[in-house]
Design a protein around this motif. Structure first.
Motif, short mmCIF file in Angstrom:
data_model
loop_
_atom_site.label_atom_id
_atom_site.label_comp_id
_atom_site.label_asym_id
_atom_site.label_seq_id
_atom_site.Cartn_x
_atom_site.Cartn_y
_atom_site.Cartn_z
N ILE A 4 0.86 -1.18 0.00
CA ILE A 4 0.00 0.00 0.00
C ILE A 4 0.90 1.23 0.00
CG2 ILE A 4 -1.80 1.25 1.25
CD1 ILE A 4 -2.76 -1.48 2.26
N LYS A 5 0.77 2.02 -1.07
CA LYS A 5 1.62 3.21 -1.16
C LYS A 5 1.02 4.32 -0.31
CE LYS A 5 2.45 4.55 -5.37
NZ LYS A 5 2.97 5.06 -6.56
N SER A 6 1.87 5.08 0.35
CA SER A 6 1.28 6.16 1.14
C SER A 6 0.88 7.32 0.23
CB SER A 6 2.21 6.60 2.25
OG SER A 6 3.49 6.77 1.75
N TYR A 7 -0.14 8.00 0.67
CA TYR A 7 -0.78 9.04 -0.14
C TYR A 7 0.12 10.28 -0.24
CZ TYR A 7 -4.61 12.04 -1.78
OH TYR A 7 -5.42 12.88 -2.52
N VAL A 8 0.29 10.78 -1.46
CA VAL A 8 0.98 12.06 -1.67
C VAL A 8 0.07 12.95 -2.51
CG1 VAL A 8 3.04 13.24 -2.55
CG2 VAL A 8 3.26 10.92 -1.64
N GLY A 9 -0.32 14.08 -1.94
CA GLY A 9 -1.17 15.02 -2.67
C GLY A 9 -0.42 16.31 -2.91
N ARG A 10 -1.04 17.21 -3.65
CA ARG A 10 -0.36 18.51 -3.88
C ARG A 10 -1.35 19.64 -4.02
NH1 ARG A 10 -2.33 19.56 -9.03
NH2 ARG A 10 -1.51 18.28 -10.68
N LEU A 11 -0.85 20.84 -3.70
CA LEU A 11 -1.58 22.09 -3.96
C LEU A 11 -0.73 22.78 -5.02
CD1 LEU A 11 -2.07 23.31 -0.25
CD2 LEU A 11 -3.56 21.81 -1.56
N ALA A 12 -1.35 23.20 -6.12
CA ALA A 12 -0.55 23.73 -7.23
C ALA A 12 -1.05 25.10 -7.69
CB ALA A 12 -0.55 22.73 -8.39
N PRO A 13 -0.88 26.13 -6.86
CA PRO A 13 -1.38 27.45 -7.28
C PRO A 13 -0.53 28.07 -8.40
CG PRO A 13 -0.22 27.64 -5.18
CD PRO A 13 -0.25 26.18 -5.53
N SER A 14 -1.21 28.78 -9.29
CA SER A 14 -0.51 29.56 -10.33
C SER A 14 -0.54 31.01 -9.87
CB SER A 14 -1.24 29.46 -11.66
OG SER A 14 -1.24 28.14 -12.11
N PRO A 15 0.62 31.67 -9.77
CA PRO A 15 0.60 33.05 -9.28
C PRO A 15 0.20 34.06 -10.35
CG PRO A 15 2.86 32.29 -9.56
CD PRO A 15 1.97 31.17 -9.98
N THR A 16 -0.88 33.73 -11.08
CA THR A 16 -1.34 34.63 -12.13
C THR A 16 -2.37 35.62 -11.59
OG1 THR A 16 -2.90 32.89 -12.71
CG2 THR A 16 -0.95 33.07 -14.08
N GLY A 17 -2.73 35.46 -10.34
CA GLY A 17 -3.69 36.38 -9.73
C GLY A 17 -3.77 36.05 -8.25
N ARG A 33 -8.29 15.70 1.87
CA ARG A 33 -8.21 14.34 1.34
C ARG A 33 -6.83 13.73 1.64
NH1 ARG A 33 -11.08 10.32 -1.49
NH2 ARG A 33 -9.94 9.52 -3.27
N ALA A 34 -5.77 14.52 1.49
CA ALA A 34 -4.43 14.01 1.79
C ALA A 34 -4.30 13.72 3.28
CB ALA A 34 -3.37 15.02 1.36
N ARG A 35 -4.73 14.65 4.11
CA ARG A 35 -4.53 14.47 5.55
C ARG A 35 -5.40 13.36 6.14
NH1 ARG A 35 0.38 16.46 5.51
NH2 ARG A 35 0.60 18.69 5.86
N VAL A 36 -6.63 13.19 5.64
CA VAL A 36 -7.42 12.09 6.21
C VAL A 36 -6.84 10.73 5.80
CG1 VAL A 36 -9.65 13.29 6.44
CG2 VAL A 36 -9.18 12.01 4.38
N ASN A 37 -6.07 10.74 4.71
CA ASN A 37 -5.41 9.50 4.30
C ASN A 37 -4.02 9.37 4.93
OD1 ASN A 37 -7.05 7.90 2.28
ND2 ASN A 37 -7.29 9.97 1.48
N GLY A 38 -3.73 10.22 5.89
CA GLY A 38 -2.42 10.18 6.55
C GLY A 38 -1.29 10.54 5.61
N GLY A 39 -1.61 11.30 4.57
CA GLY A 39 -0.63 11.56 3.51
C GLY A 39 0.14 12.86 3.64
N LYS A 40 1.02 13.00 2.66
CA LYS A 40 1.89 14.16 2.59
C LYS A 40 1.25 15.19 1.65
CE LYS A 40 6.06 13.57 0.44
NZ LYS A 40 7.38 12.96 0.27
#
Ligand code: GLU
Length: 307
Positions: A4-17, A33-40
């Motif tokens: 079972i791979k541990s969850y890795v999520g991301r936030l990807a803001p574009s600084p266009t505004g 979603r990342a944190r409830v899955n104990g993820g990064k």
């Protein structure tokens, strides 16, 4: 035994505004979603859109997100990762999966045989095999672009965690889609795939305006040799009363403006949390307090109308 791979999520803001309610609602889903899955959680600033990037927007977005209660484990800026994109574009070019194209948007529009969904244009591959390399293409046009060589019948099928099953034959819908407008491959479509693979992202949570772009991204990931591509979860956007994506015309919905007007972070999180069915109207709540209440199932399948 499966690993079972541990969850890795991301936030990807574009600084266009500036960061506004719409971005934050999607980031809330991604973070929870990342944190409830104990993820990064990875913070990735997507600052490759130079003419549109606004000075100071990146620092402001980081500050706003921290104020709202977000945290993350790693932080990257795409503008510092150009070497990776260059290596990827070279590999794809060497393997016949990327080529420079000098066609203008007008040329591509003129060649359409049928109307296409949204602003997606079909490209049959007029420049495929025409130029040995980027430099040769620049002799014909100052700013060529890189395109992906799609094979006949090549497509992607996946089950989106929110939107459900999605299946597209890219060779029929898009054809040889654009990868990047930069010699080094530094452009949204390629960069996002290279980064998600390199950072080990297991699930991409983002706005459903990018659902239609996903099959092309899966094709790129496979062509780069990925043994596994991330899973996807596309959630509806926030729109104004006119049904259009939240923007300046709908008034000031910037987080920094709410904050300087004295609104609390809990009030903003509560408003957006209520739109996802996790709290009641008017409730004020900290982001972290939503962890036990988080569910994708209560999020409505239509855009959230902010008025
Ligand atoms: N940076 C993109 C945006 O702000 C999101 C890209 C992605 O999540 O793949 O629209």
């Amino acid at each position: 035994m499966s690993v079972i791979k541990s969850y890795v999520g991301r936030l990807a803001p574009s600084p266009t505004g500036a960061l506004h309610l719409g971005n934050v609602r999607t980031f809330m889903v991604a973070w929870l979603r990342a944190r409830v899955n104990g993820g990064k959680v990875i913070m990735r600033i997507e600052d490759l859109d130079h003419p549109r990037d606004k000075p100071g927007a990146e620092a402001q977005a980081i500050e706003d997100l921290k104020w709202l209660g977000f945290d993350w484990d790693e932080e990257y800026c795409q503008s510092e990762r150009i070497d990776l994109y260059r290596d990827a574009i070279r590999k794809l070019h060497r393997e016949g999966r990327a080529y420079p194209c000098v066609c203008s948007r007008r040329d591509v529009e003129a060649a359409q045989s049928a109307p296409h969904e949204g602003d997606q244009l079909f490209y049959a591959g007029a420049c495929r095999g025409r130029f040995a390399d980027w430099e040769e293409a620049t002799k014909e046009k100052e700013l060529p672009c890189w395109r992906f060589a799609v094979q006949k019948g090549e497509g992607a099928s996946f089950v989106d965690a929110f939107a459900g099953p999605y299946s597209v034959d890219v060779s029929r819908t898009l054809g040889d889609f654009p990868l990047a407008r930069d010699e080094n491959g530094a452009g949204y479509t390629l960069a996002v795939v290279v980064d998600d693979l390199d950072m080990g992202v297991t699930e991409v949570v983002r706005g459903d305006d990018l659902l239609a772009a996903t099959p092309a991204q899966i094709l790129i990931a496979r062509a780069l040799g990925a043994s596994e591509v991330p899973s996807y979860c596309h959630v509806p956007l926030v729109v104004g009363p006119d049904g259009r994506r939240l923007a300046k015309r709908h008034g000031d919905t910037r987080i920094s403006s709410f904050r300087s007007a004295g609104m609390s972070a809990e009030k903003i999180i509560g408003l957006l949390g209520a739109s996802c069915g996790w709290c009641s109207q008017g409730e004020e709540v900290a982001l972290e307090a939503l962890l036990p209440r988080f569910s994708l199932e209560t999020i409505p399948h239509k855009p959230f109308i902010f008025q």
